[in-house]
Design a protein around this motif. Structure first.
Motif, short mmCIF file in Angstrom:
data_model
loop_
_atom_site.label_atom_id
_atom_site.label_comp_id
_atom_site.label_asym_id
_atom_site.label_seq_id
_atom_site.Cartn_x
_atom_site.Cartn_y
_atom_site.Cartn_z
N LEU A 5 0.83 -1.21 0.00
CA LEU A 5 0.00 0.00 0.00
C LEU A 5 0.86 1.25 0.00
O LEU A 5 0.54 2.24 -0.68
CB LEU A 5 -0.95 0.00 1.20
CG LEU A 5 -2.13 -0.97 1.12
CD1 LEU A 5 -2.92 -0.94 2.43
CD2 LEU A 5 -3.03 -0.63 -0.04
N ARG A 6 1.96 1.20 0.74
CA ARG A 6 2.87 2.35 0.80
C ARG A 6 3.49 2.59 -0.58
O ARG A 6 3.57 3.73 -1.04
CB ARG A 6 3.96 2.07 1.84
CG ARG A 6 5.04 3.13 1.90
CD ARG A 6 4.56 4.47 2.35
NE ARG A 6 4.49 4.53 3.78
CZ ARG A 6 3.92 5.53 4.43
NH1 ARG A 6 3.39 6.53 3.76
NH2 ARG A 6 3.86 5.55 5.71
N ARG A 7 3.92 1.52 -1.29
CA ARG A 7 4.48 1.67 -2.63
C ARG A 7 3.43 2.19 -3.61
O ARG A 7 3.72 3.03 -4.45
CB ARG A 7 5.04 0.34 -3.12
CG ARG A 7 6.47 0.13 -2.69
CD ARG A 7 7.07 -1.10 -3.34
NE ARG A 7 6.63 -2.24 -2.51
CZ ARG A 7 6.31 -3.44 -2.97
NH1 ARG A 7 6.40 -3.70 -4.24
NH2 ARG A 7 5.94 -4.39 -2.16
N LEU A 8 2.20 1.67 -3.50
CA LEU A 8 1.11 2.14 -4.37
C LEU A 8 0.84 3.62 -4.13
O LEU A 8 0.70 4.40 -5.08
CB LEU A 8 -0.15 1.32 -4.14
CG LEU A 8 -1.38 1.73 -4.94
CD1 LEU A 8 -1.13 1.53 -6.43
CD2 LEU A 8 -2.60 0.96 -4.50
N TYR A 9 0.80 4.01 -2.86
CA TYR A 9 0.58 5.41 -2.52
C TYR A 9 1.70 6.29 -3.07
O TYR A 9 1.45 7.34 -3.66
CB TYR A 9 0.47 5.57 -0.99
CG TYR A 9 0.44 7.00 -0.54
CD1 TYR A 9 -0.71 7.76 -0.67
CD2 TYR A 9 1.57 7.60 0.02
CE1 TYR A 9 -0.74 9.07 -0.26
CE2 TYR A 9 1.55 8.90 0.43
CZ TYR A 9 0.39 9.64 0.30
OH TYR A 9 0.36 10.95 0.70
N THR A 10 2.93 5.84 -2.90
CA THR A 10 4.08 6.61 -3.39
C THR A 10 4.05 6.73 -4.91
O THR A 10 4.28 7.80 -5.46
CB THR A 10 5.39 5.94 -2.93
OG1 THR A 10 5.38 5.79 -1.52
CG2 THR A 10 6.59 6.77 -3.35
N THR A 11 3.73 5.64 -5.59
CA THR A 11 3.67 5.65 -7.06
C THR A 11 2.58 6.58 -7.54
O THR A 11 2.78 7.37 -8.47
CB THR A 11 3.43 4.22 -7.59
OG1 THR A 11 4.44 3.36 -7.10
CG2 THR A 11 3.43 4.22 -9.11
N LEU A 12 1.40 6.51 -6.93
CA LEU A 12 0.29 7.39 -7.31
C LEU A 12 0.63 8.85 -7.06
O LEU A 12 0.34 9.72 -7.89
CB LEU A 12 -0.98 7.01 -6.57
CG LEU A 12 -1.71 5.77 -7.06
CD1 LEU A 12 -2.87 5.43 -6.13
CD2 LEU A 12 -2.20 5.96 -8.47
#
Length: 93
Positions: A5-12
């Motif tokens: 979720l942290r990687r997805l948030y950072t990517t977004l």
């Protein structure tokens, strides 16, 4: 799970930031283009009947308008023979 979720948030977040930067850059380039057009109109407005600024000021600004002057001359050349200008773009013999 938290790591994904942290990687997805950072990517977004990075993607949205890049999109906003690109849009802001496009808007600034458009505004710059319009300001250049207004500047040219103010300096060379006497050609179309708009009162121009002081001639000394106009002469001092002309070196900064070399590209606009070349564009104006080339368009004036095509105004005499617009069909010839189109044919020359197609490079027909």
């Amino acid at each position: 799970m938290k790591g994904k979720l942290r990687r997805l948030y950072t990517t977004l977040k990075e993607t949205i930031t890049q999109v906003h930067r690109r849009k802001a850059t496009e808007i600034l380039l458009f505004e710059l283009s319009e300001m250049e057009n207004i500047f040219a109109l103010l300096v060379l407005g006497s050609f179309i009947g708009i009162p121009s600024p002081n001639p000394i000021l106009t002469l001092e600004l002309l070196p900064h308008m070399e590209e606009e002057l070349w564009t104006m001359v080339s368009r004036a050349d095509f105004a005499q023979d617009p069909l010839g200008g189109l044919i020359s773009l197609l490079e027909l013999d």
